[in-house]
Each structure stands twice: as structure tokens, then as C-alpha cells.
Design a protein around this motif. Structure first.
Motif, PDB file in Angstrom:
ATOM      1  N   SER B  69     -25.091  27.444  13.408  1.00 59.15           N
ATOM      2  CA  SER B  69     -26.417  27.286  13.997  1.00 59.15           C
ATOM      3  C   SER B  69     -27.201  28.597  13.947  1.00 59.15           C
ATOM      4  O   SER B  69     -28.417  28.590  13.836  1.00 59.15           O
ATOM      5  CB  SER B  69     -26.323  26.737  15.420  1.00 59.15           C
ATOM      6  N   GLN B  72     -28.735  28.723  10.625  1.00 56.67           N
ATOM      7  CA  GLN B  72     -29.869  27.827  10.571  1.00 56.67           C
ATOM      8  C   GLN B  72     -31.106  28.464  11.196  1.00 56.67           C
ATOM      9  O   GLN B  72     -32.208  28.393  10.682  1.00 56.67           O
ATOM     10  CB  GLN B  72     -29.525  26.564  11.348  1.00 56.67           C
ATOM     11  N   GLU B  73     -30.831  29.136  12.336  1.00 56.26           N
ATOM     12  CA  GLU B  73     -31.930  29.775  13.042  1.00 56.26           C
ATOM     13  C   GLU B  73     -32.535  30.900  12.228  1.00 56.26           C
ATOM     14  O   GLU B  73     -33.748  31.093  12.204  1.00 56.26           O
ATOM     15  CB  GLU B  73     -31.381  30.369  14.337  1.00 56.26           C
ATOM     16  N   GLN B  76     -34.808  29.520   9.835  1.00 49.32           N
ATOM     17  CA  GLN B  76     -36.055  29.131  10.489  1.00 49.32           C
ATOM     18  C   GLN B  76     -36.944  30.333  10.735  1.00 49.32           C
ATOM     19  O   GLN B  76     -38.142  30.297  10.489  1.00 49.32           O
ATOM     20  CB  GLN B  76     -35.739  28.470  11.826  1.00 49.32           C
ATOM     21  N   ALA B 144     -31.384  24.632  18.906  1.00 51.19           N
ATOM     22  CA  ALA B 144     -31.955  23.407  18.356  1.00 51.19           C
ATOM     23  C   ALA B 144     -33.278  23.012  19.011  1.00 51.19           C
ATOM     24  O   ALA B 144     -34.107  22.356  18.390  1.00 51.19           O
ATOM     25  CB  ALA B 144     -30.962  22.264  18.491  1.00 51.19           C
ATOM     26  N   GLY B 145     -33.483  23.404  20.260  1.00 55.10           N
ATOM     27  CA  GLY B 145     -34.697  22.991  20.946  1.00 55.10           C
ATOM     28  C   GLY B 145     -34.689  23.424  22.397  1.00 55.10           C
ATOM     29  O   GLY B 145     -33.890  24.262  22.797  1.00 55.10           O
ATOM     30  N   THR B 209     -41.385  13.918  15.117  1.00 51.46           N
ATOM     31  CA  THR B 209     -40.934  15.078  15.887  1.00 51.46           C
ATOM     32  C   THR B 209     -41.841  15.329  17.087  1.00 51.46           C
ATOM     33  O   THR B 209     -43.062  15.192  16.988  1.00 51.46           O
ATOM     34  CB  THR B 209     -40.913  16.336  15.001  1.00 51.46           C
ATOM     35  N   ALA B 247     -33.249  17.137  20.927  1.00 54.34           N
ATOM     36  CA  ALA B 247     -32.691  17.938  19.828  1.00 54.34           C
ATOM     37  C   ALA B 247     -31.478  18.739  20.290  1.00 54.34           C
ATOM     38  O   ALA B 247     -30.519  18.927  19.545  1.00 54.34           O
ATOM     39  CB  ALA B 247     -33.767  18.873  19.280  1.00 54.34           C
ATOM     40  N   THR B 248     -31.532  19.213  21.546  1.00 56.22           N
ATOM     41  CA  THR B 248     -30.433  20.026  22.056  1.00 56.22           C
ATOM     42  C   THR B 248     -29.267  19.133  22.478  1.00 56.22           C
ATOM     43  O   THR B 248     -29.463  18.122  23.125  1.00 56.22           O
ATOM     44  CB  THR B 248     -30.905  20.837  23.271  1.00 56.22           C
ATOM     45  N   SER B 249     -28.064  19.540  22.084  1.00 56.15           N
ATOM     46  CA  SER B 249     -26.881  18.844  22.569  1.00 56.15           C
ATOM     47  C   SER B 249     -26.422  19.576  23.831  1.00 56.15           C
ATOM     48  O   SER B 249     -25.840  20.647  23.766  1.00 56.15           O
ATOM     49  CB  SER B 249     -25.781  18.888  21.513  1.00 56.15           C
TER      50      SER B 249
END
Lengths: 173, 274
Positions: B69, B72-73, B76, B144-145, B209, B247-249
Motif C-alpha cells: 500500500s 501504491q501511495e 499516487q 486507501a481513504g 467514486t 475504501a478503507t478496510s
């Protein structure tokens, strides 16, 4: 003497098992097993109720401190503890309780323990989830979670007893 | 009367019971009034310490996922999707456009050392507190969010009301259409929320989204909230019933960022001027 040590060890063991392992678990996103009431259920049958209540409160407040739930666990556990003599009374064996009877599978048999722990855990879980939701709007949800979590806790309690008392197999049913 | 006294004497456990239950209720009530508690009490320092150690140990098992992650960030951030800046534009008569970027939001990295998803109201605990300028009222986002808002802070820890709380609200908007609405939890689901106040007719699609709108001081505009999982319109109603996949788990979020809005004081002053 050794039994006091045993109870203290069980208090600490169950507390940490609950807050560090079980509280991090959700079964299918629905329920968390609450195993710590087992501590009260396994206290000696003849113990004065006042002491039982104080110990139950201590256990509940400790779990609350970790889980950041104020006093919900304490409230539910004290409630269950207060009803424990009644539960024991309802399921008294034919010959009554002997002075050295232990409220365990090894002591009074699996079927007795299933009813005993089943009633105890159910009272505790029902009160806990009721207080947690603090409304009757979502009562189906509350009941569903109570039952779900109750099954998980009960299975875990029986497993825990078989693991910690290997001799339990001698007197099943 | 004698019977009553005998009853009282014989049932002193009953009064202990009432006392302990009263005490529990008081503790619950005190806890529920979370916004009145500015300082998390000292027990949290102890339990927080133990939980942090536990987190440190179990954290190793999550390293691979965290690495992914983070990568991924990074991607972004490289494509400029995080909104760290406020663009101040000066348009002059001779049409020279001077764009300067001024830092508006500060992101502080924090670890999420504990979080719940299955309670009637859920919280998370962070490993940073007032000593690192984490204050009540700051927004928290994860990789994620959005995650939630800080509701209490002690010197070393902070308590966050996550989206999975019945009192949580956030100002959000649909990314594609720009329509603004409010986000609230869909009670007791660990993964979903509701999007309110989207007026019909709107061109909605599953998977659209939802991002923060920047209308509140908690979150900058453009932080991902989730996607539309389902929507319907009851005949006679003006607003859609929209379900959002967050989005966040929340059960596995391990680290995140506390957001400080540098213009918070300015915005507040302006709002109270009238």
C-alpha cells in the motif's frame, strides 16, 4: 492455596486472551467471542456472592479499559454473576452439590456444563449487546449478534476447558 | 418492618450488585460523553502502552501488505493526487498569471494501534497525541481513504471516531458529477456507509467514486471515501438512497495520516464573524 493461584492465573490469562487476541477477531464480520466470563463461571460454587461480584467487576472493568468501552463489559459481567446462584440452582444435580464439586466439565460432566455455561454466556452476551446498542430500534441486529457471538464463545469455552483440563475426558456426559 | 430489615441484611450482596451496576453505568455514561473528555484518562496510557507493544509484534506479519500500500501511495503522490497545496492565483491586468503554492494541509504519519469494526460505535487508537500536536477535531486518513476524526488526545495517544460510528458525518461529493452530499455510517456494517442528500434526478452509476468535498475543516477536498455499491429512489422521495462501499478496510488499517488544516483558525473566525 494452589486453587487461589489457579484463579489468579486464570484471571490474567483470560483477560489478556480477550483483549489482545479475541477482541481483534471478528467472525464473518459479525461477532467477537467473549470468553472472559468463563473466569466467573469457574469460581468455586460456595464462594460468597459479594466476592464474586467484586471479582467480576474487576475483570469487566479491566476488559473495558482495553476495549475503550466505558463500563459495558463490567455491567454485563456483574449482571451475569448476580444471576449465577440462580443458574446453579436451576441445574442442581439430583444429589445436590458436593463440597468439592468444581463447576467444570471434569467436575460435573459435559451436559451439565453445557447448560450452565450456555445460560451464563447467554445472559452476559444479551446484556452486553443490549447496552452496547443502547436502543431497541435495532433489536433484530442485537439478537442476531448475541446468538452468533454466544455460539462462538461457548464453543471456545469448551475447547479451553478440554485444553486446560486434559482429564475432562474421563467424565463426559 | 422486621421482615424488611431481615431482607436487607440477608441480601447485602444485592446492594453490592446495585452499587457495582451503578458504577458501571456511570463509567459508560462518562465514556459516551466522549466530546467532553479532553484528556484521555491515565488508564489509557497503560493499556495504550500494552496495545502498542502488541501492535509492534503483530505489525511484522502485516509488513508485506503495508509495503504494497505504501508503494501504491507513492505512485499516487507522484501523479499528484494528494492535495497538499492551496493554489493562490494572482491574475493581473497584463495577464501575467503568477501561481504560487502555499502549504495548507499538513499530514502527520501515525500508526493505528487498535481499531474496532464490530461494535455499535467504533473507534481507533493512534500512537501520537498532544505532544505531537495531534488535537481533537483533526481528520485522519489511511492509505486507501478517510478513516475518521480525532475526538480525544492524551500526550502520547489519540482516540479516533471512525466512519463506523453512529455520530460520524462527513461532507462529501460525487467525483464525476460534483454533487454534494453527506456521508454517514450504515449502522453495523463494517464496510459500508450511506450517502445522503443527493437530489434526483442525478446521473448515478454503480462504482462512481465519492470523495471529500472540503466543506468541513476535517478533510481537504479530494480524499477518496468509497464507491457507490447500490442506489435506489423510493417513489415520492427527493433524495436517493445510496449505499457506499468504503475504501478503507477498517479492520486492517495499520497506519495513516492526521491532517491539520493551517487555515482552520482563519476559517473559524470568518464563520463566527456574523
Amino acid at each position: 492455596m494452589s486453587s487461589i493461584v489457579q484463579h489468579i492465573a486464570r484471571f490474567i490469562g483470560l483477560l489478556f486472551l480477550q483483549v489482545l487476541v479475541l477482541n481483534q477477531m471478528t467472525i464473518l464480520g459479525w461477532a467477537t467471542p467473549l470468553l472472559y466470563p468463563l473466569f466467573v463461571l469457574l469460581l468455586p460454587i460456595g464462594m460468597p456472592l459479594g466476592w464474586q461480584l467484586l471479582l467480576a467487576f474487576g475483570m469487566g472493568v479491566s476488559v473495558d479499559a482495553f476495549a475503550q468501552t466505558g463500563g459495558m463489559h463490567a455491567l454485563a459481567l456483574v449482571f451475569m454473576t448476580f444471576l449465577r446462584p440462580a443458574i446453579l440452582g436451576v441445574i442442581t444435580p439430583k444429589e445436590g452439590y458436593q463440597p468439592d464439586d468444581q463447576p467444570t466439565i471434569a467436575g460435573l460432566g459435559l451436559s451439565w456444563f453445557l447448560v450452565y455455561a450456555g445460560l451464563g454466556f447467554f445472559v452476559h452476551h444479551l446484556v452486553f449487546y443490549l447496552v452496547e446498542i443502547l436502543s431497541l430500534v435495532h433489536w433484530q441486529h442485537m439478537l442476531f449478534r448475541t446468538v452468533f457471538s454466544w455460539v462462538a464463545s461457548l464453543l471456545l469455552a469448551i475447547l479451553a476447558l478440554y485444553v486446560t483440563y486434559p482429564k475432562a475426558g474421563k467424565r463426559t456426559l | 418492618m422486621r421482615n424488611l430489615i431481615r431482607f436487607l441484611v440477608r441480601n447485602n450482596a444485592f446492594f453490592l450488585f446495585l452499587l457495582l451496576e451503578g458504577l458501571s453505568l456511570w463509567l459508560i455514561q462518562r465514556h459516551q460523553a466522549y466530546h467532553h473528555i479532553k484528556i484521555v484518562n491515565s488508564t489509557n496510557q497503560i493499556t495504550g502502552g500494552i496495545q502498542e507493544t502488541y501492535h509492534d509484534i503483530t505489525g511484522y506479519f502485516a509488513l508485506r501488505r503495508i509495503n504494497d500500500s505504501l508503494q501504491q501511495e507513492m505512485a499516487q503522490a507522484r501523479s499528484g493526487q494528494l492535495p497538499p497545496a492551496y493554489a493562490a492565483q494572482l491574475v493581473k491586468v497584463d495577464t501575467v498569471v503568477d501561481t504560487i503554492y502555499e502549504q495548507r494541509y499538513t499530514y502527520w504519519p501515525v500508526k493505528v494501534i487498535a481499531s474496532t469494526v464490530h461494535h455499535a460505535d467504533n473507534y481507533a487508537m493512534l500512537d501520537r497525541g498532544t505532544k505531537d500536536s495531534v488535537r481533537e477535531g483533526m481528520g485522519v486518513i489511511g492509505p486507501a481513504g478517510i478513516v475518521g476524526k480525532v475526538v480525544a488526545a492524551s500526550p502520547h495517544y489519540a482516540k479516533v471516531m471512525t466512519v463506523l460510528h453512529r455520530d460520524f458525518r462527513a461532507a462529501v461529493q460525487l467525483k464525476r458529477q460534483g454533487l454534494r452530499g453527506a456521508l454517514r455510517w450504515a449502522p453495523f456494517s463494517p464496510t459500508q456507509a450511506k450517502l445522503d442528500y443527493i437530489v434526483e434526478p442525478a446521473d448515478l452509476k454503480l462504482g462512481d467514486t465519492i470523495i471529500t468535498s472540503g466543506a468541513s475543516t476535517y478533510f481537504p477536498k479530494g480524499i477518496v471515501v468509497g464507491t457507490i455499491a447500490d442506489f435506489s429512489l423510493t417513489p415520492g422521495e427527493n433524495f436517493y438512497d445510496i449505499t457506499v462501499d468504503l475504501a478503507t478496510s477498517f479492520s486492517s488499517v495499520r497506519y495513516g495520516y492526521v491532517i491539520k488544516d493551517q487555515y482552520l483558525a482563519e476559517k473559524d473566525t470568518l464563520m463566527t464573524l456574523e
